[in-house]
Design a protein around this motif. Structure first.
Motif, short mmCIF file in Angstrom:
data_model
loop_
_atom_site.label_atom_id
_atom_site.label_comp_id
_atom_site.label_asym_id
_atom_site.label_seq_id
_atom_site.Cartn_x
_atom_site.Cartn_y
_atom_site.Cartn_z
N PRO A 101 0.82 -1.21 0.00
CA PRO A 101 0.00 0.00 0.00
C PRO A 101 0.86 1.26 0.00
CG PRO A 101 -0.77 -1.58 1.64
CD PRO A 101 0.56 -2.07 1.16
N PRO A 102 0.32 2.37 -0.48
CA PRO A 102 1.08 3.62 -0.50
C PRO A 102 1.58 4.00 0.88
CG PRO A 102 -0.91 3.83 -1.84
CD PRO A 102 -1.01 2.51 -1.12
N GLY A 103 2.82 4.44 0.93
CA GLY A 103 3.43 4.86 2.19
C GLY A 103 4.69 5.65 1.91
N GLU A 104 5.24 6.26 2.96
CA GLU A 104 6.43 7.08 2.81
C GLU A 104 7.68 6.20 2.89
OE1 GLU A 104 7.35 11.51 4.06
OE2 GLU A 104 7.57 10.18 5.79
N LEU A 105 8.39 6.08 1.78
CA LEU A 105 9.63 5.30 1.75
C LEU A 105 10.75 6.05 2.45
CD1 LEU A 105 11.42 2.96 0.58
CD2 LEU A 105 11.77 4.43 -1.41
N ALA A 106 10.84 7.34 2.17
CA ALA A 106 11.84 8.24 2.75
C ALA A 106 11.21 9.62 2.75
CB ALA A 106 13.12 8.21 1.92
N PRO A 107 11.78 10.58 3.49
CA PRO A 107 11.19 11.92 3.48
C PRO A 107 11.02 12.46 2.06
CG PRO A 107 12.85 11.76 5.20
CD PRO A 107 12.92 10.48 4.41
N GLY A 108 9.78 12.78 1.71
CA GLY A 108 9.50 13.34 0.39
C GLY A 108 9.24 12.32 -0.69
N VAL A 109 9.23 11.02 -0.34
CA VAL A 109 9.02 9.96 -1.34
C VAL A 109 7.87 9.06 -0.88
CG1 VAL A 109 9.98 7.98 -2.55
CG2 VAL A 109 11.42 9.96 -2.06
N GLN A 110 6.78 9.04 -1.67
CA GLN A 110 5.66 8.14 -1.43
C GLN A 110 5.73 7.01 -2.45
OE1 GLN A 110 3.20 8.47 0.98
NE2 GLN A 110 4.26 10.26 1.82
N LEU A 111 5.54 5.78 -2.00
CA LEU A 111 5.77 4.62 -2.84
C LEU A 111 4.67 3.58 -2.66
CD1 LEU A 111 7.86 3.02 -4.65
CD2 LEU A 111 8.75 2.10 -2.51
#
Length: 257
Positions: A101-111
């Protein structure tokens, strides 16, 4: 030797490797492509970011803990989207599935990780700020291709999820399908002659295909297909690293002077 800085919706934005032997894979690709592969850090999510001349090319990380024991290494291709949550919802609505599911991989990156209706896995990537990616020179990603029997049946999925168009070009004795962003073809689609699991194939540029194959096999890699060629494209072959990660080597046809 383009360094890409801008990634419109639907454009490939990154590839990475999840390996069953992260240190071994780093050593293999470092020697195969002359990448600089530093140790993984927490800031990079446990991945080693590989570079050429200081410009990012790819990243190498461990297999996710959710993968079954004994899983082989796998390359993943990511496409940029303006809204990863909407794109993931569109993937389900278009007959695909959401694996992560969509989530924050790193600050400023949604994956998010999704699969098309036939099962080919790809990543959806939303970034607040673009960063450079080295492409189309020896050691860098040159081309990306959907390998899938009856691939045209999945075109609506990619159009709905990524907002890309599709077109065709003559190649050899047949036609080759393309995914387009505006006037630019950003990836291809190919129907294999033999049964294979649907997947996205990463092509790495090499200056000399024959020499690259020799180097690959000396390092423990294997050939997994016959060499191919096409006018206006070049020469290529599908291969795998020592840990089962499949990719391709491509020697582009020289440009006319």
């Amino acid at each position: 030797m383009p360094i890409i800085h801008s990634f419109p919706q639907g454009t490939p934005i990154w590839v990475d490797l999840q390996s069953s032997d992260q240190p071994g894979a780093a050593a293999f690709y470092r020697r195969l492509f002359d990448w600089d592969v530093p140790p993984a850090t927490a800031e990079t999510g446990g991945y080693s970011v590989a570079t050429l001349r200081g410009v990012p090319v790819t990243a190498i990380g461990p297999l996710p803990a959710s993968f079954p024991e004994g899983s082989r290494s796998v390359w993943t291709t990511y496409f940029t989207v303006d809204d990863v949550s909407k794109a993931a919802a569109a993937a389900t609505a278009a007959g695909g599935s959401v694996l992560l599911p969509p989530g924050e991989l790193a600050p400023g990156v949604q994956l998010s990780i999704v699969a098309d209706p036939a099962g080919a896995v790809l990543g959806l990537w939303q970034k607040e700020k673009d960063s450079p990616w080295l492409r189309e020179e020896p050691g860098a990603v040159d081309w990306l291709e959907l390998v899938e029997a009856g691939c045209e049946a999945s075109f609506d999925f990619y159009e709905n999820v990524l907002g890309v168009g599709t077109s065709q070009m003559e190649m050899g004795d047949g036609v080759y399908s393309l995914f387009d962003v505006g006037e630019t073809s950003v990836a291809g689609a190919f129907e294999p002659a033999t049964a294979t699991q649907p997947h996205w194939l990463v092509y790495f540029n090499v200056a000399d295909l024959d020499a690259a194959v020799v180097r690959l096999t000396e390092l423990g890699g294997i050939l997994i297909g016959e060499r191919g060629s096409a006018p206006g494209v070049g020469r290529w072959v599908s291969v795998a690293d020592p840990f089962g990660g499949g990719f391709a080597l491509l020697e582009p046809e020289p440009e006319e002077a």
